[in-house]
Design an enzyme around this catalytic site. Structure first.
Site, PDB file in Angstrom:
ATOM      1  N   SER A   1       0.852  -1.186   0.000  1.00  0.00           N
ATOM      2  CA  SER A   1       0.000   0.000   0.000  1.00  0.00           C
ATOM      3  C   SER A   1       0.886   1.233   0.000  1.00  0.00           C
ATOM      4  CB  SER A   1      -0.903  -0.007   1.239  1.00  0.00           C
ATOM      5  OG  SER A   1      -1.872   1.028   1.183  1.00  0.00           O
ATOM      6  N   LEU A   2       0.278   2.389  -0.257  1.00  0.00           N
ATOM      7  CA  LEU A   2       1.033   3.641  -0.167  1.00  0.00           C
ATOM      8  C   LEU A   2       1.442   3.882   1.284  1.00  0.00           C
ATOM      9  CD1 LEU A   2       2.052   6.363  -1.338  1.00  0.00           C
ATOM     10  CD2 LEU A   2      -0.272   7.248  -1.070  1.00  0.00           C
TER      11      LEU A   2
ATOM     12  N   GLY B   1      -2.549   4.088   7.794  1.00  0.00           N
ATOM     13  CA  GLY B   1      -2.968   5.225   8.611  1.00  0.00           C
ATOM     14  C   GLY B   1      -2.723   4.986  10.092  1.00  0.00           C
ATOM     15  N   THR B   2      -3.060   5.993  10.922  1.00  0.00           N
ATOM     16  CA  THR B   2      -2.719   5.930  12.351  1.00  0.00           C
ATOM     17  C   THR B   2      -3.945   5.994  13.266  1.00  0.00           C
ATOM     18  OG1 THR B   2      -2.402   8.340  12.349  1.00  0.00           O
ATOM     19  CG2 THR B   2      -0.450   6.975  11.971  1.00  0.00           C
TER      20      THR B   2
ATOM     21  N   HIS C   1       3.072   3.004  -5.114  1.00  0.00           N
ATOM     22  CA  HIS C   1       1.630   3.258  -5.179  1.00  0.00           C
ATOM     23  C   HIS C   1       0.796   1.983  -5.351  1.00  0.00           C
ATOM     24  CE1 HIS C   1      -1.973   5.566  -6.858  1.00  0.00           C
ATOM     25  NE2 HIS C   1      -1.680   6.205  -5.735  1.00  0.00           N
TER      26      HIS C   1
ATOM     27  N   LYS D   1      -1.328  -1.278  -4.679  1.00  0.00           N
ATOM     28  CA  LYS D   1      -2.217  -1.714  -3.596  1.00  0.00           C
ATOM     29  C   LYS D   1      -2.637  -3.151  -3.876  1.00  0.00           C
ATOM     30  CE  LYS D   1      -2.394   2.850  -3.902  1.00  0.00           C
ATOM     31  NZ  LYS D   1      -3.399   3.790  -3.542  1.00  0.00           N
TER      32      LYS D   1
ATOM     33  N   ASP E   1      -2.815 -16.058   2.263  1.00  0.00           N
ATOM     34  CA  ASP E   1      -2.689 -17.419   1.738  1.00  0.00           C
ATOM     35  C   ASP E   1      -2.876 -17.387   0.222  1.00  0.00           C
ATOM     36  OD1 ASP E   1      -2.114 -18.274   4.289  1.00  0.00           O
ATOM     37  OD2 ASP E   1      -4.150 -18.933   4.728  1.00  0.00           O
TER      38      ASP E   1
END
EC number: 2.7.8.5
Length: 513
Positions: free
Chosen positions: A78-79, A82-83, A173, A175, A180
């Site tokens: 992913s780029l 988040g937090t 960039h 995603k 599995d």
């Protein structure tokens, strides 16, 4: 004929690929997009393994379910991560699953590999790195966090450009989220907005080991040329690897090209051998004994009616496969074919614009209205980005009108109160068909950045199955349902006013966003 060859003279430099003649094993009437396998591996699967998701909440819940069920591998590119609380919940899910793996008998079999962008993942005091360090500390043998740093951000440029602005030079960039043998392809990042009210696209490929292996190897390859996050929040390169911004740029890019192309070409070779083997074993003349053996071992699969082609674009490394395939699809689209193309950031390359305006297919282009643009309401210079997109859109619309193409090329703006728009991709409807037979889904936005600056990946999904075609059609309809057709009056509205300085600056900076 090999359709992709028609475009070869237009592409400079040429994509470093091994070409192959059309497959002589395929029966007549096989789908018309098999030329793509001259460039990338072709994965034939059953359409029953494909599920199209429609909402951020569905995407988020699926991520949690898949993490909890994983036994062998979790690979997430992913780029950034988040937090917020929703992202923390994902980290807890990973921790819980890793803990279970540790407690199982024998050596823990679960491996977690996470690939993010270095600049975006390091932004702020609390960031993607600080979110993931506890996992590295608790499970050092099982967790790998790689942070890709573009080789184009180096020297004085790297010292002078401040945080946030340094992300304009180039990013990781891609995603892709796999668990599995289940793979989710999307344009969505691992951030609370993408789990709640930022509309994107998502497709789940279930029980697809070959596709999962390919993307695992791809993420590993990029991870190997990336900075490795350490338990003390420092980063270092793998032993013997050229540094992306301290080492020789050309040497670094050559190594990266070689690693990624090895993944693509070895998978292509594997799939060609599998294709030939499968075809021969399914022929009426093949031995009954070998067929019985296949059935006994449980390896007999249903005939594929859907084909997956991974399309990679990494211009910094000289890899331009996605660009080549996209341009060929636009070039080859016949009269009365319909292409629905969507992007959250309408900033098409000149080549894509020329093909849309100069070819025969009908286009319905869905883009974000200013209010649902991800930069709407941003502080500082970034707050002017939606106005810059309006200016670019107006210029393109004026060109459409000048060429009297308004009937053939139609712009539509996505608008939905309280939401932002981030969906990208296309759906191709052949002439006379009410359902799409091909879609592109993944990270590219069809803009300059996607083609030239960032690392991107999407898949072309080609299907002959009516039920899956219906799923893709419904996905397209659902997105376009929230849109209005752009006309001359659209740009006369007060919220479409673009300040003079934005008009002057946009041509200078449009290649950075």
């Amino acid at each position: 004929r090999s359709s992709w060859l028609l475009l070869a003279p237009l592409l400079t430099p040429p994509v470093p690929v091994i070409t192959a003649p059309p497959c002589s094993l395929c029966p007549e009437g096989a789908h018309r997009f098999q030329w793509i396998r001259n460039l990338v591996p072709e994965f034939g699967i059953s359409s029953s393994h494909v599920k199209v998701l429609s909402s951020p909440a569905e995407f988020y819940e699926l991520l949690k379910v898949q993490i909890k069920a994983a036994k062998q591998r979790v690979v997430m590119a992913s780029l950034y991560l988040g937090t917020g609380l929703l992202e923390q919940e994902l980290v807890y899910c990973l921790e819980e699953t890793l803990e279970k793996s540790l407690q199982a008998k024998g050596l823990p079999s679960l491996r977690v590999s996470i690939l993010l962008d270095y600049t975006r993942g390091s932004r702020g005091r609390k960031n993607s790195r600080t979110m993931l360090i506890p996992l590295l500390q608790r499970f050092p043998e099982q967790v790998r966090v790689s942070l890709f740093h573009t080789p184009n951000l180096r020297g004085l440029l790297r010292l002078l450009i401040p945080e946030r602005f340094n992300e304009t030079i180039g990013l990781q960039h891609i995603k892709v989220y796999l668990f599995d043998d289940n793979v989710i392809l999307s344009g969505a990042n691992l951030s609370d907005l993408y789990f709640t009210n930022r509309q994107d696209r998502y497709v789940l490929l279930r029980d697809s080991p070959e596709i999962a292996d390919f993307f695992t190897e791809l993420v590993d390859a990029i991870g190997d040329v990336s900075l490795q996050l350490q338990q003390d929040d420092t980063v270092q390169m793998m032993e013997g690897m050229v540094h992306p911004y301290q080492g020789d740029k050309m040497a670094y890019c050559e190594i990266a090209n070689r690693r990624v192309m090895e993944v693509i070409n070895s998978a292509r070779t594997r799939q060609e051998l599998l294709h030939a083997k499968t075809f021969h074993s399914s022929q009426p003349g093949s031995s009954l004994l070998s067929q019985q053996g296949s059935q006994a071992s449980g390896s007999l699969k249903p005939e594929p009616d859907t084909w997956i082609y991974p399309l990679i674009q990494m211009k910094p490394f000289g890899i331009q496969i996605d660009e080549m395939v996209t341009e060929t699809l636009l070039t080859e689209a016949e009269r009365d074919a319909r292409i629905y193309l969507t992007t959250g950031y309408f900033n098409l390359t000149q080549a894509y614009m020329d093909l849309i305006l100069g070819t025969r297919a009908e286009y319905r282009i869905l883009l974000a209205s200013p209010e649902v643009n991800g930069f709407f309401g941003a502080k500082g210079v970034a707050g002017a980005i939606p106005a810059a997109y309006v200016y670019i859109e107006h210029q393109f619309y004026s060109e459409v009108c000048y060429l009297q193409q308004q009937e053939r090329v139609q712009l539509q703006e996505y608008s939905r109160a309280g939401w932002t728009f981030h969906a990208k991709g296309l759906w191709l409807y052949l002439a006379g068909s009410d359902l799409p037979c091909l879609t592109l889904i993944g990270s590219p936005n069809f803009g300059y950045r996607s083609v030239n600056r960032d690392l991107e990946a999407q898949v072309a999904i080609v299907t002959e199955n009516k039920a899956l075609q219906q799923q893709l059609h419904q996905e397209q309809e659902q997105l376009y349902l929230c849109s209005g057709v752009v006309s001359t009056s659209t740009f006369e509205q007060p919220n479409r006013y673009v300040k003079l300085w934005v008009k002057l600056v946009t041509p200078l900076i449009k290649n950075f966003f």
